[in-house]
Design an enzyme around this catalytic site. Sequence first.
Site, PDB file in Angstrom:
ATOM      1  N   ARG A   1       1.535   1.846  -3.121  1.00  0.00           N
ATOM      2  CA  ARG A   1       0.882   0.846  -3.977  1.00  0.00           C
ATOM      3  C   ARG A   1      -0.565   1.299  -4.204  1.00  0.00           C
ATOM      4  O   ARG A   1      -1.486   0.881  -3.511  1.00  0.00           O
ATOM      5  CB  ARG A   1       0.930  -0.537  -3.330  1.00  0.00           C
TER       6      ARG A   1
ATOM      7  N   CYS B   1       7.418  -5.869  -5.168  1.00  0.00           N
ATOM      8  CA  CYS B   1       7.015  -5.341  -6.481  1.00  0.00           C
ATOM      9  C   CYS B   1       7.241  -6.373  -7.585  1.00  0.00           C
ATOM     10  O   CYS B   1       6.442  -6.474  -8.526  1.00  0.00           O
ATOM     11  CB  CYS B   1       7.799  -4.067  -6.802  1.00  0.00           C
TER      12      CYS B   1
END
Length: 217
Positions: free
Chosen positions: A130, A53
């Site tokens: 995601r 991330c």
Amino acid sequence: MTEENQNPISLPRIGDSAPSFTAKTNHGEVSLEDYKGKWLVLFSHPADFTPVCTTEFVAFQEIYPRLRELNTELLGLSIDSNQSHIAWVRNIEENFNIKIEFPVIADLNKEVAQKYGMIHPNESGTEASRAVFVIDDKLTIKAIIYYPLTTGRNMEEIVRLVQALQTTADNQVSTPANWTPGDKVVVPPPASQKEADERANDDSYEVIDWYLAKKEL
């Protein structure tokens, strides 16, 4: 019958109006309606202070100026607190010498994530996947992409996707495989034999066959 099957969540689909929300971010409160008149890339990430991330946030910031040139904003989301977002963004800025300019939703109650189908229980019941939603200037969902927790996103593809969607919206054409701006676009198939014959003799088209023709914009 499981509780999940008894109460199925209606997930948004391409062509649907984007689910409305008002949420707290590290830039203050935002609503979906704030973005009307602009395009929006709404994306979720599993958690703050995680390796993949972190690389994605740096990469999203790198494409942010190009998206803004396309009248497109970025808005992140995770199921972390606002304090966590603030601390993580500061950490990224210190470690990578890059300022994160877009807001990040603090979705602790999972309200926005549930509306957009960002949580996939078979992968993780506590983290958002995601997900990427491209929403147009009329707040309609134009594209949806999901990636697993282990795979970072390709930012060039997200930019290309926005460019392709805007080209389609502005010109009523389609874009072929691997299209990038400047390439020829695909025009709708002819609706009659007469139109097919006329197109075959029109030098402004690259006619591969009667149903497949390209042109330059």
